[in-house]
Scaffold this motif. Sequence first.
Motif, mmCIF file in Angstrom:
data_model
loop_
_atom_site.group_PDB
_atom_site.id
_atom_site.type_symbol
_atom_site.label_atom_id
_atom_site.label_comp_id
_atom_site.label_asym_id
_atom_site.label_seq_id
_atom_site.Cartn_x
_atom_site.Cartn_y
_atom_site.Cartn_z
ATOM 1 N N LEU A 155 0.832 -1.198 0.000
ATOM 2 C CA LEU A 155 0.000 0.000 0.000
ATOM 3 C C LEU A 155 0.870 1.253 0.000
ATOM 4 N N PRO A 156 0.514 2.256 -0.794
ATOM 5 C CA PRO A 156 1.308 3.481 -0.842
ATOM 6 C C PRO A 156 1.050 4.418 0.334
ATOM 7 N N GLY A 157 0.027 4.142 1.113
ATOM 8 C CA GLY A 157 -0.312 5.012 2.239
ATOM 9 C C GLY A 157 -0.822 4.189 3.397
ATOM 10 N N PRO A 158 -1.568 4.831 4.272
ATOM 11 C CA PRO A 158 -2.077 4.114 5.442
ATOM 12 C C PRO A 158 -3.153 3.097 5.039
ATOM 13 N N ALA A 159 -3.364 2.131 5.916
ATOM 14 C CA ALA A 159 -4.395 1.122 5.692
ATOM 15 C C ALA A 159 -5.767 1.736 5.916
ATOM 16 N N PRO A 160 -6.805 1.181 5.290
ATOM 17 C CA PRO A 160 -8.161 1.662 5.565
ATOM 18 C C PRO A 160 -8.502 1.466 7.043
ATOM 19 N N GLU A 161 -9.439 2.252 7.529
ATOM 20 C CA GLU A 161 -9.864 2.120 8.918
ATOM 21 C C GLU A 161 -10.349 0.696 9.168
ATOM 22 N N GLY A 162 -9.932 0.122 10.286
ATOM 23 C CA GLY A 162 -10.335 -1.237 10.629
ATOM 24 C C GLY A 162 -9.402 -2.304 10.096
ATOM 25 N N VAL A 163 -8.334 -1.891 9.420
ATOM 26 C CA VAL A 163 -7.345 -2.838 8.881
ATOM 27 C C VAL A 163 -5.992 -2.489 9.489
ATOM 28 N N ARG A 164 -5.285 -3.495 9.952
ATOM 29 C CA ARG A 164 -3.972 -3.270 10.569
ATOM 30 C C ARG A 164 -2.877 -3.753 9.633
ATOM 31 N N LEU A 165 -1.883 -2.909 9.399
ATOM 32 C CA LEU A 165 -0.738 -3.269 8.562
ATOM 33 C C LEU A 165 0.431 -3.696 9.433
ATOM 34 N N LEU A 166 1.048 -4.806 9.076
ATOM 35 C CA LEU A 166 2.259 -5.268 9.735
ATOM 36 C C LEU A 166 3.336 -5.407 8.666
ATOM 37 N N PRO A 167 4.374 -4.567 8.681
ATOM 38 C CA PRO A 167 5.424 -4.664 7.667
ATOM 39 C C PRO A 167 6.152 -6.010 7.771
ATOM 40 N N LEU A 168 6.280 -6.702 6.649
ATOM 41 C CA LEU A 168 6.978 -7.986 6.594
ATOM 42 C C LEU A 168 8.301 -7.890 5.864
ATOM 43 N N ALA A 169 8.391 -6.989 4.910
ATOM 44 C CA ALA A 169 9.602 -6.873 4.107
ATOM 45 C C ALA A 169 9.632 -5.508 3.445
ATOM 46 N N ALA A 170 10.805 -5.139 2.965
ATOM 47 C CA ALA A 170 10.967 -3.898 2.215
ATOM 48 C C ALA A 170 11.764 -4.217 0.963
ATOM 49 N N GLU A 171 11.478 -3.496 -0.068
ATOM 50 C CA GLU A 171 12.170 -3.736 -1.332
ATOM 51 C C GLU A 171 12.513 -2.392 -1.953
ATOM 52 N N GLU A 172 13.733 -2.266 -2.415
ATOM 53 C CA GLU A 172 14.159 -1.042 -3.075
ATOM 54 C C GLU A 172 13.447 -0.925 -4.415
ATOM 55 N N MET A 173 13.076 0.291 -4.754
ATOM 56 C CA MET A 173 12.408 0.524 -6.026
ATOM 57 C C MET A 173 13.359 1.263 -6.963
ATOM 58 N N THR A 174 13.161 1.046 -8.233
ATOM 59 C CA THR A 174 13.975 1.702 -9.248
ATOM 60 C C THR A 174 13.073 2.606 -10.079
ATOM 61 N N LEU A 175 13.524 3.825 -10.278
ATOM 62 C CA LEU A 175 12.796 4.787 -11.084
ATOM 63 C C LEU A 175 13.409 4.815 -12.479
ATOM 64 N N LEU A 176 12.583 4.588 -13.482
ATOM 65 C CA LEU A 176 13.041 4.649 -14.871
ATOM 66 C C LEU A 176 12.560 5.953 -15.487
ATOM 67 N N THR A 177 13.484 6.653 -16.153
ATOM 68 C CA THR A 177 13.113 7.898 -16.825
ATOM 69 C C THR A 177 13.778 7.948 -18.200
ATOM 70 N N HIS A 178 13.257 8.780 -19.024
ATOM 71 C CA HIS A 178 13.914 9.087 -20.290
ATOM 72 C C HIS A 178 15.196 9.856 -19.954
ATOM 73 N N PRO A 179 16.285 9.648 -20.700
ATOM 74 C CA PRO A 179 17.546 10.348 -20.381
ATOM 75 C C PRO A 179 17.398 11.868 -20.324
ATOM 76 N N GLY A 180 16.426 12.420 -21.037
ATOM 77 C CA GLY A 180 16.247 13.870 -21.030
ATOM 78 C C GLY A 180 15.352 14.374 -19.900
ATOM 79 N N HIS A 181 14.767 13.494 -19.114
ATOM 80 C CA HIS A 181 13.871 13.902 -18.027
ATOM 81 C C HIS A 181 14.668 14.595 -16.924
ATOM 82 N N ARG A 182 14.045 15.551 -16.239
ATOM 83 C CA ARG A 182 14.757 16.326 -15.211
ATOM 84 C C ARG A 182 15.225 15.471 -14.040
ATOM 85 N N LEU A 183 14.588 14.299 -13.779
ATOM 86 C CA LEU A 183 15.023 13.439 -12.675
ATOM 87 C C LEU A 183 16.166 12.500 -13.070
ATOM 88 N N ALA A 184 16.489 12.421 -14.372
ATOM 89 C CA ALA A 184 17.513 11.475 -14.835
ATOM 90 C C ALA A 184 18.901 11.801 -14.296
#
Length: 188
Positions: A148-177
Motif C-alpha cells: 500500500l502506498p499510504g495508510p491502511a483503511p480504517e479497521g485494517v492493521r498493517l504489519l510490515p513484513l519486508a521492504a524492497e528497493e524501487m527503481t525509477l526509470l526515466t527518459h535520459p532527457g527527463h529532469r530526474l535522470a
Amino acid sequence: MELRHLEYFVAVAEERHFTRAAERMRVAQSGLSASIRALEKDLNAELFVRNTRRVELTDAGRALLSEAHRTLASAAAARDAVAAVRGLLRGTLAVGCEQCLGVIDLPPMLASFRRAHPGVEIRLRYAGSGHVAEQIRLGRLNVGFVALPGPAPEGVRLLPLAAEEMTLLTHPGHRLAEYSSVDLGRPR
C-alpha cells in the motif's frame, strides 16, 4: 433468519444471477429462490430487482450484504472456536495477495501452513493491493499481502513484513535522470 438464507443471498448478490448462484451453491435454483423469498419475507423487504438477464441489489439488499458477510464470518469463527477447544484447527483461511509482490514467496508459506493445519481450507485470491485491503475491511478476506502506498483503511492493521528497493526509470532527457536517488516524499 437462517445462515443458509444469508449464504444464498450473498451468492446471488455476488453472481448477480440466480442460476449461477444456484450452481455455485450446488442447490436447485427453485430451492435457492425459495430461500431468498423466505429471507425477504423475514425482513419484510425486497432485496433484489429481478429481470430476465440479471438481478440487482435494492437499497435494502445493499444494506444487508456487508452485514451478511460479517454474520457468516462470525458464524464460521464460532465453529472454528469450538473446534479449537477440541484441539483442532479447522475452517477456511481467505488470503488475498497482490500479484507482483516479489519479496514474499507465498506458495511455500501457504504449503507449510497447510501441512501444519490440514483441517484448514485455504482460499487464495489475487487482486490489487487496494482491493485486498478493502476486502479485509469488509470481512471477506482474513489476511492479505499487499504493497500500500499510504495508510491502511480504517479497521485494517498493517504489519510490515519486508521492504524492497524501487527503481525509477526515466527518459535520459527527463529532469530526474540526473539524480542517483530520488526522495519520493519531497517534491522537486
